[in-house]
Write a protein that holds these residues in place. Structure first.
Motif, PDB file in Angstrom:
ATOM      1  N   ARG A 185       0.637  -1.105  -0.029  1.00  0.00           N
ATOM      2  CA  ARG A 185      -0.108   0.095   0.036  1.00  0.00           C
ATOM      3  C   ARG A 185       0.820   1.316  -0.062  1.00  0.00           C
ATOM      4  NH1 ARG A 185      -3.870  -1.448   4.861  1.00  0.00           N
ATOM      5  NH2 ARG A 185      -2.100  -1.047   6.250  1.00  0.00           N
ATOM      6  N   PHE A 186       2.160   1.040   0.435  1.00  0.00           N
ATOM      7  CA  PHE A 186       2.909   2.322   0.413  1.00  0.00           C
ATOM      8  C   PHE A 186       4.052   2.416  -0.879  1.00  0.00           C
ATOM      9  CE2 PHE A 186       1.656   1.446   4.668  1.00  0.00           C
ATOM     10  CZ  PHE A 186       1.106   2.656   5.120  1.00  0.00           C
ATOM     11  N   GLY A 187       3.751   1.554  -1.904  1.00  0.00           N
ATOM     12  CA  GLY A 187       4.369   1.604  -3.080  1.00  0.00           C
ATOM     13  C   GLY A 187       5.651   0.605  -3.241  1.00  0.00           C
ATOM     14  N   PHE A 188       5.603  -0.183  -2.263  1.00  0.00           N
ATOM     15  CA  PHE A 188       6.714  -1.226  -2.510  1.00  0.00           C
ATOM     16  C   PHE A 188       6.244  -2.350  -3.421  1.00  0.00           C
ATOM     17  CE2 PHE A 188       7.679   0.692   1.550  1.00  0.00           C
ATOM     18  CZ  PHE A 188       9.117   0.390   1.855  1.00  0.00           C
ATOM     19  N   ARG A 189       7.186  -2.637  -4.164  1.00  0.00           N
ATOM     20  CA  ARG A 189       6.614  -3.768  -5.078  1.00  0.00           C
ATOM     21  C   ARG A 189       7.465  -5.047  -4.871  1.00  0.00           C
ATOM     22  NH1 ARG A 189      10.391  -3.974  -9.244  1.00  0.00           N
ATOM     23  NH2 ARG A 189      11.582  -2.221  -9.747  1.00  0.00           N
ATOM     24  N   GLU A 190       7.285  -6.080  -5.279  1.00  0.00           N
ATOM     25  CA  GLU A 190       8.298  -7.320  -4.999  1.00  0.00           C
ATOM     26  C   GLU A 190       9.142  -7.256  -6.181  1.00  0.00           C
ATOM     27  OE1 GLU A 190       7.472 -12.030  -5.364  1.00  0.00           O
ATOM     28  OE2 GLU A 190       6.198 -11.226  -3.833  1.00  0.00           O
ATOM     29  N   LYS A 191      10.366  -7.515  -5.903  1.00  0.00           N
ATOM     30  CA  LYS A 191      11.563  -7.634  -6.956  1.00  0.00           C
ATOM     31  C   LYS A 191      11.735  -9.111  -7.162  1.00  0.00           C
ATOM     32  CE  LYS A 191      14.582  -4.651  -7.615  1.00  0.00           C
ATOM     33  NZ  LYS A 191      16.017  -3.862  -7.605  1.00  0.00           N
ATOM     34  N   TYR A 192      11.915  -9.913  -6.201  1.00  0.00           N
ATOM     35  CA  TYR A 192      12.449 -11.176  -6.440  1.00  0.00           C
ATOM     36  C   TYR A 192      11.823 -11.935  -5.188  1.00  0.00           C
ATOM     37  CZ  TYR A 192      16.429  -9.518  -4.202  1.00  0.00           C
ATOM     38  OH  TYR A 192      17.512  -8.892  -3.314  1.00  0.00           O
ATOM     39  N   ARG A 193      11.836 -13.285  -5.087  1.00  0.00           N
ATOM     40  CA  ARG A 193      11.957 -14.219  -4.098  1.00  0.00           C
ATOM     41  C   ARG A 193      12.866 -15.243  -4.253  1.00  0.00           C
ATOM     42  NH1 ARG A 193       5.408 -15.870  -2.841  1.00  0.00           N
ATOM     43  NH2 ARG A 193       4.749 -13.444  -3.070  1.00  0.00           N
ATOM     44  N   ILE A 194      13.485 -15.757  -3.001  1.00  0.00           N
ATOM     45  CA  ILE A 194      14.610 -16.439  -3.301  1.00  0.00           C
ATOM     46  C   ILE A 194      14.304 -17.886  -2.263  1.00  0.00           C
ATOM     47  CG2 ILE A 194      16.915 -17.081  -2.385  1.00  0.00           C
ATOM     48  CD1 ILE A 194      17.605 -14.194  -2.741  1.00  0.00           C
ATOM     49  N   TYR A 195      14.337 -18.865  -2.794  1.00  0.00           N
ATOM     50  CA  TYR A 195      13.928 -20.134  -2.082  1.00  0.00           C
ATOM     51  C   TYR A 195      15.124 -20.830  -1.924  1.00  0.00           C
ATOM     52  CZ  TYR A 195       9.176 -19.095  -2.934  1.00  0.00           C
ATOM     53  OH  TYR A 195       7.880 -18.271  -2.890  1.00  0.00           O
ATOM     54  N   GLU A 196      15.654 -21.758  -1.250  1.00  0.00           N
ATOM     55  CA  GLU A 196      16.784 -22.523  -1.089  1.00  0.00           C
ATOM     56  C   GLU A 196      16.642 -23.875  -0.246  1.00  0.00           C
ATOM     57  OE1 GLU A 196      20.236 -21.722   2.355  1.00  0.00           O
ATOM     58  OE2 GLU A 196      20.367 -20.407   0.553  1.00  0.00           O
ATOM     59  N   ARG A 197      17.243 -24.688  -0.713  1.00  0.00           N
ATOM     60  CA  ARG A 197      17.190 -26.068  -0.041  1.00  0.00           C
ATOM     61  C   ARG A 197      18.718 -26.273   0.547  1.00  0.00           C
ATOM     62  NH1 ARG A 197      17.007 -31.910  -2.215  1.00  0.00           N
ATOM     63  NH2 ARG A 197      16.645 -33.081  -0.492  1.00  0.00           N
ATOM     64  N   ALA A 198      18.810 -26.770   1.815  1.00  0.00           N
ATOM     65  CA  ALA A 198      19.952 -27.052   2.466  1.00  0.00           C
ATOM     66  C   ALA A 198      20.357 -28.383   1.808  1.00  0.00           C
ATOM     67  CB  ALA A 198      20.260 -26.932   3.983  1.00  0.00           C
ATOM     68  N   LEU A 199      21.604 -28.503   1.836  1.00  0.00           N
ATOM     69  CA  LEU A 199      22.224 -29.806   1.351  1.00  0.00           C
ATOM     70  C   LEU A 199      22.797 -30.917   2.570  1.00  0.00           C
ATOM     71  CD1 LEU A 199      23.698 -29.106  -1.975  1.00  0.00           C
ATOM     72  CD2 LEU A 199      21.466 -29.962  -1.521  1.00  0.00           C
TER      73      LEU A 199
END
Length: 136
Positions: A122-136
């Motif tokens: 609502r304050f003008g922020f937009r999603e740039k990316y998401r990061i998902y990770e799987r530990a090995l």
């Protein structure tokens, strides 16, 4: 009322800061305390009418990894009670003013909670990316 705690105020609120950030900040308490006391991390506190802590946020000024331009990073936000829109608006205005004063190019945040994403958008922020990770 929202204030940015001064370094000398941190000890008074340390237990609240520590307990509220235990799951949201990936930094050990000693480093967190040191950075708060040396103003490398800022703590913003929302007080209710009875002067109890209603919410708090931690921010840090850092360089964007790609552009090296300054940005204000909202590290953590936790609310202990329902907050109204006026509080969010006041808080965002304070953060915008602080970021501008510090010559930041942007404000960024890692938000994983859907409700928080809806609020910040609502304050003008937009999603740039998401990061998902799987530990090995």
């Amino acid at each position: 009322m929202i204030i940015k705690l001064l370094p000398q105020q941190i000890p008074e609120y340390w237990e609240t800061i520590k307990s509220s950030t235990s799951k949201s900040v990936s930094i050990d308490y000693g480093t967190l305390l040191h950075e708060l006391l040396n103003e490398k991390i800022q703590c913003w506190v929302v007080f209710n009418e009875s002067k109890s802590v209603q919410a708090l946020a931690l921010t840090r000024i850092e360089a964007n990894k790609d552009t090296q331009k300054k940005q204000l990073h909202i590290i953590s936000f936790i609310s202990f009670a329902l907050s109204n829109n006026a509080i969010y608006e006041e808080g965002m205005k304070l953060l915008l003013d602080f970021a501008k004063k510090e010559n930041c190019e942007s404000i960024v945040s890692d938000i994983y909670n859907e409700d928080d994403r809806n609020i910040i958008s609502r304050f003008g922020f937009r999603e740039k990316y998401r990061i998902y990770e799987r530990a090995l």
